[in-house]
Write a protein that holds these residues in place. Structure first.
Motif, PDB file in Angstrom:
ATOM      1  N   ALA A  21       0.849  -1.181   0.000  1.00  0.00           N
ATOM      2  CA  ALA A  21       0.000   0.000   0.000  1.00  0.00           C
ATOM      3  C   ALA A  21       0.889   1.237   0.000  1.00  0.00           C
ATOM      4  O   ALA A  21       2.034   1.213   0.427  1.00  0.00           O
ATOM      5  N   SER A  49      -4.451   0.610  -4.587  1.00  0.00           N
ATOM      6  CA  SER A  49      -5.602   0.001  -3.932  1.00  0.00           C
ATOM      7  C   SER A  49      -5.130  -1.030  -2.918  1.00  0.00           C
ATOM      8  O   SER A  49      -3.919  -1.254  -2.732  1.00  0.00           O
ATOM      9  N   ALA A  50      -6.082  -1.693  -2.270  1.00  0.00           N
ATOM     10  CA  ALA A  50      -5.738  -2.644  -1.220  1.00  0.00           C
ATOM     11  C   ALA A  50      -4.928  -3.813  -1.745  1.00  0.00           C
ATOM     12  O   ALA A  50      -4.157  -4.430  -0.996  1.00  0.00           O
ATOM     13  N   ASP A  51      -5.100  -4.146  -3.016  1.00  0.00           N
ATOM     14  CA  ASP A  51      -4.316  -5.248  -3.577  1.00  0.00           C
ATOM     15  C   ASP A  51      -2.992  -4.782  -4.159  1.00  0.00           C
ATOM     16  O   ASP A  51      -2.290  -5.545  -4.833  1.00  0.00           O
ATOM     17  N   ALA A  54      -2.877  -0.292  -9.374  1.00  0.00           N
ATOM     18  CA  ALA A  54      -3.560   0.912  -9.863  1.00  0.00           C
ATOM     19  C   ALA A  54      -3.366   0.981 -11.368  1.00  0.00           C
ATOM     20  O   ALA A  54      -2.353   0.499 -11.899  1.00  0.00           O
TER      21      ALA A  54
END
Length: 275
Positions: A21, A49-51, A54
């Protein structure tokens, strides 16, 4: 008309393989020219993003500007920078596939980030074995081996040159023979064309003579028909003349007989009176 943008996909993980992150900062290196307009692009932040991924739309670069990506500028332990080219593409392009360029010249960087390593060998044979086992690394070995290899390469090149020269000479002879054959074929073709022309002219002359003979034959046939017609007329006239002569001769014979009979009768009458 605005230029089509290219989608660039970012994906980050930490050392343990977990999604990373954080924030990216993307900014242009230099302004660039589009037609008669100076385009000044501003920098912006990208939140992963959380994973740890982007997707960002970036204007394709040319030889006048590039994009600088600051990875996690607020994380002093993980801060990195890349200056990259962005190609014009309708498909999404991976951030890891972008070409790094020099920030000053904008020319592609010679080193993509991998450390340059090399291996040392004590002989040519060992260098060959190391090179086969490590195709992505440079292998160095003693100069004497280099001289040996260079001498062998030079000898091979000399032999190859001799072979090429021999083959070149053979090819030149073949080319000369082919050229001579081509000239002979052209001469034969001209002679054949002349012969065909002569035969054509003779054929035309024979046709003309045949037409003349046919014309004379037709004229003779016409004259023959006229002569035969006249001969028939003459024969008919002769036949009529002969018949006329015969008729006249017959009439004359009849008259003589009649006169002779009359004279005999008169003589007999006179004799009777005298008696």
């Amino acid at each position: 008309m605005a230029e089509a943008m290219t989608n660039v996909h970012f994906s980050f993980k930490d050392a343990q393989g977990r999604p990373k992150a954080g924030t990216l900062h993307v900014a242009p290196v230099r302004r660039h020219i589009s037609g008669s307009t100076v385009v000044v692009l501003g920098g912006f932040d990208v939140m992963l993003s959380a994973d740890g991924t982007a997707t960002v739309q970036l204007e394709p670069t040319d030889n006048t500007f590039a994009w600088k990506v600051s990875e996690f500028p607020d994380d002093t332990d993980s801060t990195f920078e890349r200056v990259v080219q962005v190609p014009a593409s309708s498909d999404t392009v991976e951030y890891t596939d972008l070409v790094d360029v020099d920030a000053s010249t904008l020319a592609p960087a010679l080193n993509t980030g991998a450390a340059l390593t090399y291996l040392l060998a004590s002989s040519l044979q060992e260098a060959q074995a190391l090179s086969a086992a490590n195709p992505g690394q440079m292998v160095f070995y003693p100069e004497s081996g280099v001289k040996t290899v260079a001498s062998q390469i030079l000898e091979d090149l000399t032999s190859a040159r001799a072979v090429v020269e021999d083959q070149s000479a053979v090819a030149a002879q073949a080319a000369n023979a082919a050229q001579a054959a081509s000239v002979g074929a052209q001469a034969a073709s001209v002679q054949a064309a002349d012969a065909v022309q002569a035969v054509s002219e003779q054929t035309a002359q024979v046709s003309s003579n045949a037409a003349a003979v046919q014309s004379v034959t037709d004229s003779i046939n016409e004259s023959k028909a006229v002569v035969e017609s006249h001969a028939n007329d003459a024969l008919t006239a002769i036949d009529e003349a002969v018949k006329s002569v015969k008729d006249k001769a017959s009439d004359a014979t009849g008259d003589d007989k009649a006169e002779t009979t009359a004279d005999t009768t008169d003589a007999a009458a006179d004799g009777s009176q005298e008696a």
